[in-house]
Write a protein that holds these residues in place. Structure first.
Motif, mmCIF file in Angstrom:
data_model
loop_
_atom_site.group_PDB
_atom_site.id
_atom_site.type_symbol
_atom_site.label_atom_id
_atom_site.label_comp_id
_atom_site.label_asym_id
_atom_site.label_seq_id
_atom_site.Cartn_x
_atom_site.Cartn_y
_atom_site.Cartn_z
ATOM 1 N N PRO A 1 -0.628 -6.631 -2.657
ATOM 2 C CA PRO A 1 -0.853 -7.048 -1.383
ATOM 3 C C PRO A 1 0.174 -6.999 -0.143
ATOM 4 O O PRO A 1 -0.083 -7.193 1.127
ATOM 5 N N ASP A 2 1.382 -6.885 -0.632
ATOM 6 C CA ASP A 2 2.577 -6.913 0.431
ATOM 7 C C ASP A 2 2.564 -5.474 1.199
ATOM 8 O O ASP A 2 3.512 -5.480 2.154
ATOM 9 N N HIS A 3 2.024 -4.542 0.707
ATOM 10 C CA HIS A 3 1.930 -3.323 1.220
ATOM 11 C C HIS A 3 0.664 -2.586 1.624
ATOM 12 O O HIS A 3 -0.025 -1.882 0.659
ATOM 13 N N PRO A 4 0.087 -2.986 2.800
ATOM 14 C CA PRO A 4 -1.466 -2.643 2.899
ATOM 15 C C PRO A 4 -1.538 -1.113 3.125
ATOM 16 O O PRO A 4 -2.571 -0.509 3.013
ATOM 17 N N GLU A 5 -0.526 -0.461 3.109
ATOM 18 C CA GLU A 5 -0.422 1.039 3.343
ATOM 19 C C GLU A 5 -0.660 1.724 2.323
ATOM 20 O O GLU A 5 -0.944 2.918 2.278
ATOM 21 N N ASP A 6 -0.392 0.936 1.120
ATOM 22 C CA ASP A 6 -0.781 1.906 -0.203
ATOM 23 C C ASP A 6 -2.220 1.992 -0.638
ATOM 24 O O ASP A 6 -2.869 1.278 -0.043
ATOM 25 N N VAL A 7 -2.452 2.902 -1.556
ATOM 26 C CA VAL A 7 -3.856 3.106 -2.022
ATOM 27 C C VAL A 7 -4.088 1.808 -2.806
ATOM 28 O O VAL A 7 -3.126 1.817 -3.761
ATOM 29 N N PRO A 8 -5.032 1.250 -2.607
ATOM 30 C CA PRO A 8 -5.388 -0.008 -3.446
ATOM 31 C C PRO A 8 -5.912 0.546 -5.024
ATOM 32 O O PRO A 8 -6.756 1.464 -5.104
ATOM 33 N N ALA A 9 -5.503 -0.191 -5.838
ATOM 34 C CA ALA A 9 -5.545 0.181 -7.264
ATOM 35 C C ALA A 9 -7.234 -0.012 -7.505
ATOM 36 O O ALA A 9 -7.739 0.895 -8.008
ATOM 37 N N ARG A 10 -7.638 -1.255 -6.962
ATOM 38 C CA ARG A 10 -9.116 -1.623 -7.440
ATOM 39 C C ARG A 10 -9.862 -1.702 -6.070
ATOM 40 O O ARG A 10 -9.304 -2.554 -5.093
ATOM 41 N N VAL A 11 -10.785 -1.085 -5.765
ATOM 42 C CA VAL A 11 -11.611 -1.051 -4.599
ATOM 43 C C VAL A 11 -12.840 -1.811 -4.846
ATOM 44 O O VAL A 11 -13.862 -1.588 -5.749
ATOM 45 N N SER A 12 -13.149 -2.992 -4.220
ATOM 46 C CA SER A 12 -14.177 -3.754 -4.383
ATOM 47 C C SER A 12 -15.521 -2.852 -3.997
ATOM 48 O O SER A 12 -15.300 -2.415 -2.769
ATOM 49 N N LEU A 13 -16.532 -2.951 -4.516
ATOM 50 C CA LEU A 13 -17.679 -2.250 -4.179
ATOM 51 C C LEU A 13 -18.524 -3.181 -3.088
ATOM 52 O O LEU A 13 -19.210 -2.253 -2.336
ATOM 53 N N ASP A 14 -18.112 -4.324 -2.957
ATOM 54 C CA ASP A 14 -18.727 -4.941 -1.767
ATOM 55 C C ASP A 14 -17.980 -4.926 -0.732
ATOM 56 O O ASP A 14 -18.701 -4.908 0.461
ATOM 57 N N HIS A 15 -16.760 -4.161 -0.730
ATOM 58 C CA HIS A 15 -16.109 -3.988 0.639
ATOM 59 C C HIS A 15 -15.686 -2.580 0.924
ATOM 60 O O HIS A 15 -15.019 -1.934 1.801
ATOM 61 N N LEU A 16 -16.312 -2.005 -0.051
ATOM 62 C CA LEU A 16 -16.105 -0.262 -0.020
ATOM 63 C C LEU A 16 -16.974 0.243 1.086
ATOM 64 O O LEU A 16 -18.307 -0.128 1.592
ATOM 65 N N TRP B 1 -17.537 3.961 4.101
ATOM 66 C CA TRP B 1 -17.621 5.147 4.122
ATOM 67 C C TRP B 1 -16.395 5.508 4.807
ATOM 68 O O TRP B 1 -15.940 6.694 4.458
ATOM 69 N N ASP B 2 -15.601 4.809 5.844
ATOM 70 C CA ASP B 2 -14.445 5.041 6.178
ATOM 71 C C ASP B 2 -13.392 5.173 5.018
ATOM 72 O O ASP B 2 -12.382 5.942 5.104
ATOM 73 N N ASP B 3 -13.659 4.520 4.089
ATOM 74 C CA ASP B 3 -12.561 4.548 2.968
ATOM 75 C C ASP B 3 -12.888 5.730 2.051
ATOM 76 O O ASP B 3 -11.852 6.467 1.594
ATOM 77 N N ILE B 4 -13.960 6.328 1.976
ATOM 78 C CA ILE B 4 -14.257 7.539 1.241
ATOM 79 C C ILE B 4 -13.967 8.711 2.088
ATOM 80 O O ILE B 4 -13.152 9.503 1.471
ATOM 81 N N HIS B 5 -14.156 8.474 3.562
ATOM 82 C CA HIS B 5 -13.605 9.644 4.168
ATOM 83 C C HIS B 5 -12.109 9.890 4.254
ATOM 84 O O HIS B 5 -11.430 10.745 4.588
ATOM 85 N N SER B 6 -11.189 8.695 4.151
ATOM 86 C CA SER B 6 -9.905 8.715 4.434
ATOM 87 C C SER B 6 -9.084 9.089 3.204
ATOM 88 O O SER B 6 -7.851 8.751 3.173
ATOM 89 N N PHE B 7 -9.927 9.481 2.232
ATOM 90 C CA PHE B 7 -8.879 9.701 0.796
ATOM 91 C C PHE B 7 -8.244 10.845 1.118
ATOM 92 O O PHE B 7 -8.714 12.131 1.558
ATOM 93 N N SER B 8 -7.080 11.026 0.646
ATOM 94 C CA SER B 8 -6.114 12.036 0.825
ATOM 95 C C SER B 8 -4.960 11.908 -0.562
ATOM 96 O O SER B 8 -4.815 10.885 -0.946
ATOM 97 N N PRO B 9 -4.887 13.195 -1.108
ATOM 98 C CA PRO B 9 -4.058 13.010 -2.304
ATOM 99 C C PRO B 9 -2.603 12.731 -1.683
ATOM 100 O O PRO B 9 -1.869 11.967 -2.404
ATOM 101 N N ASP B 10 -2.122 13.176 -0.490
ATOM 102 C CA ASP B 10 -0.740 12.776 -0.148
ATOM 103 C C ASP B 10 -0.722 11.185 0.084
ATOM 104 O O ASP B 10 0.382 10.627 -0.178
ATOM 105 N N ARG B 11 -1.652 10.211 0.620
ATOM 106 C CA ARG B 11 -1.559 9.148 0.412
ATOM 107 C C ARG B 11 -1.300 8.432 -1.033
ATOM 108 O O ARG B 11 -0.607 7.237 -1.157
ATOM 109 N N ALA B 12 -2.117 8.865 -2.045
ATOM 110 C CA ALA B 12 -1.919 8.419 -3.140
ATOM 111 C C ALA B 12 -0.455 9.029 -3.820
ATOM 112 O O ALA B 12 0.219 8.111 -4.381
#
Length: 628
Positions: free
Chosen positions: A280-295, A297-308
């Motif tokens: 929680p201290d680093h929001p720029e990181d990729v979250p390990a668990r993504v809640s389906l209630d808060h998912l 399309w921006d989260d899907i479109h913003s996926f990038s291997p570089d961020r991971a």
């Protein structure tokens, strides 16, 4: 004493001179005074080097009588040649004490010639038994590296003998050398010098580091079982073993390798556990668990291997470095880059599969994004199951639930909020779809191929729309004026901006010539900029714009039929949220499709126009355009 002429100087004291006392032919080493013999307390013993085998090897000087005697006959004077008496042994030569120097004047001239000569011009009163001849300082010869190694190994052998005598074995000595207290509150039993030496060595404040010692032990020929060992294969197979305690391995090299392997495996396992949780201290990181209630399309479109990859580097640098080293092929120890198969995507896939193996709810690094991609590509469900078992994607059921949640909640909520502000930011495009499917008939014995037909739609986000562009009242007022009833080909011809059209065509010709002639390639960028600026560009799309689309749920209706198209529009309006927005009387909605769909829509509006239904039921709040 010889008399010297003086030139009005004070008379000097009487010193022994060379003429009085003869000197030795060679410089004498340090004088050693032997202990006095109890039998002769008032005598001094003189040992001659060359007379050890003779019965008269020891001569005694009786200082009280001033003559040289033998032990057995103290009254007999033994006369020896001066050459034999002058060859004294450096270990037994000595000087007379102060209490006997007074009797030197009573000695006979013959014996006086036998005494060793002291330092020149030395007063008799200053002769003492503690006086020694000075040793000339000689420069030490510089040792060669081989000689220094031999001397050091000799010292090591001597120290090892002493260590083995005191501690039984070298291992026990090393164990006590690196002994330390287990807890901070315990008492440290080591001496200060012991603590300081070990601390400097372990902290790297010495020339020889700990790694040098470990390498020497690992590379030592006796640390590996030799071919003469009975269980050589069994002992060598224990190297890098992750099972068992390394203490049970006898040889040093397999034990060190096993200990290091277990240490690295434990660290990698701990890093994988870290990646199963969000930070929680680093929001720029990729979250390990993504809640389906808060998912979204921006989260899907913003996926990038570089961020991971950046997340792995920040949270688990060792794990990322290890997999990066393993993923890249190497030639002569240097990693080789692959253009079409980059290392980063391999690292993401490998680490993701292991993390999902620890916790199947971890879907933020890759599984949920890849699952949506497989759903959009209509991959067979069996392939999804295999990839789900491998830990690469989320299950198909979870992906479908996530897509439905994004469609029903996120998209519908945004549509309702926009309708409250009399805004429209969405439209959709219709199209028909077909698929051949195998159907079993006759109780599952016969297989028949049939074609399934339906209608698909894609939601498209609208941007850069002026205020009031989708006002329904303004549109209906223009339609009621029926201004387009007099529209002809001539009026359409006159409405075209031919000046801009001719300029654009001329610029296209110049662009083609510049690209075809290599000498004119430098002007290509200038011409491209002319296309992007006025007066050629009337309303240009911004460079940073990315059109956002979202597929909608497919139905089994036929859009080329009147009833089928009406049911399709009702279904897609409900999915987007137009029916729940309550803006039927204020906003205008836009749909599009191919030629057959466009013509069917016009016919549907014509059939519903005479009815007294609302704007949504009669489709008066919609405008349709054919695809381009």
């Amino acid at each position: 004493m010889a008399e010297y002429k003086t030139r009005n100087k004070k008379p000097r004291k009487n010193y022994l001179t060379i003429s009085d006392i003869p000197t030795l032919p060679a410089p004498l080493p340090r004088v050693h005074t032997p202990p006095r013999t109890p039998e002769y307390p008032n005598t001094c013993l003189v040992d001659m080097e060359n007379a050890r085998s003779s019965p008269t090897s020891h001569h005694i000087l009786n200082t009280s009588q001033g003559r040289l005697t033998e032990p057995n006959s103290p009254d007999t004077l033994v006369e020896q040649p001066s050459s034999s008496l002058l060859s004294f042994d450096s270990s037994s030569l000595f000087l007379l004490s102060k209490e006997h120097t007074a009797n030197l004047s009573n000695l006979s001239p013959h014996f006086a010639t036998l005494l060793p000569s002291p330092m020149p011009r030395l007063p008799l009163a200053s002769i003492d038994n503690t006086l020694s001849y000075p040793i000339p300082k000689t420069k030490k010869r510089k040792r060669s590296p081989h000689e220094k190694l031999l001397d050091d190994l000799q010292k090591i052998s001597e120290h090892l003998e002493r260590i083995c005598q005191d501690f039984d074995t070298l291992g026990e000595f090393l164990r006590l050398l690196f002994w330390h207290k287990g807890r901070k509150r315990d008492t440290d039993l080591r001496q200060p010098y012991h603590k300081e030496v070990v601390c400097r060595f372990l902290q790297g404040r010495s020339k020889v580091k700990v790694v040098h010692i470990i390498r020497k032990i690992y590379q030592h020929p006796h640390s590996q079982p030799s071919w003469q060992c009975n269980d050589v294969k069994e002992q060598r197979a224990k190297a890098f073993s992750l099972e068992g305690d390394p203490v049970d391995i006898r040889y040093a090299r397999p034990a060190i390798a096993s200990y290091v392997a277990q240490l690295y495996a434990a660290r990698a396992h701990r890093d994988l556990t870290i990646l199963t949780k969000n930070d929680p201290d680093h929001p720029e990181d990729v979250p390990a668990r993504v809640s389906l209630d808060h998912l979204t399309w921006d989260d899907i479109h913003s996926f990038s291997p570089d961020r991971a990859i950046a997340t792995f580097q920040c949270r688990t640098p060792y794990l990322y470095t290890l997999f990066e080293y393993l993923a890249a092929p190497r030639k002569k120890g240097v990693s080789v880059e692959r253009k079409y198969r980059p290392v980063d995507i391999h690292v993401v896939v490998s680490i993701n599969a292991l993390v999902v193996g620890h916790n199947r709810y971890v879907n933020g690094y890759l599984p949920i994004h890849l699952g949506v991609q497989l759903f959009s590509c209509q991959v067979h469900v069996n392939i999804k199951r295999w990839l789900c078992r491998m830990g690469l994607v989320t299950s198909d059921k979870t992906v479908r639930r996530a897509i439905a949640n994004m469609t029903e909640k996120k998209m519908q909520e945004s549509t309702i909020n926009e309708a409250a502000r009399n805004e429209v930011t969405k439209c959709y495009v219709l199209d028909n779809c077909q698929r051949n499917s195998a159907v079993h008939e006759g109780g599952g014995l016969l297989l028949k191929t049939i074609m399934k037909v339906g209608t698909a739609a894609t939601e498209i986000g609208l941007q850069d729309c002026p205020q009031g562009a989708w006002d329904l009242k303004s549109h209906l007022s223009l339609v009621s004026k029926n201004c387009r009833s007099s529209m002809t080909v001539d009026t359409l011809w006159e409405s075209i901006n031919w000046s801009n059209q001719f300029d654009s065509q001329a610029l296209y010709i110049v662009k083609t010539l510049v690209d075809a002639i290599p000498f004119l390639h430098s002007y290509s960028k200038v011409i491209s900029d002319r296309f992007r600026t006025a007066p050629i560009a009337i309303h240009r799309i911004p460079e940073d714009r990315q059109t956002k689309i979202q597929p909608l749920g497919t139905n089994s209706e036929r859009e080329v039929e009147i009833h089928g198209l009406k049911h399709c529009i009702e279904d897609f309006d409900e999915q987007i949220g137009f029916t729940a927005g309550g803006a039927d009387e204020t906003t205008l909605e836009w749909i599009s499709g191919d030629g057959a769909t466009f013509q069917t829509f016009l016919n549907l509006q014509k059939y519903l126009a005479p009815t007294a239904l609302g704007n949504r039921e009669t489709l008066r709040n919609k405008i349709a355009t054919p695809e381009t």
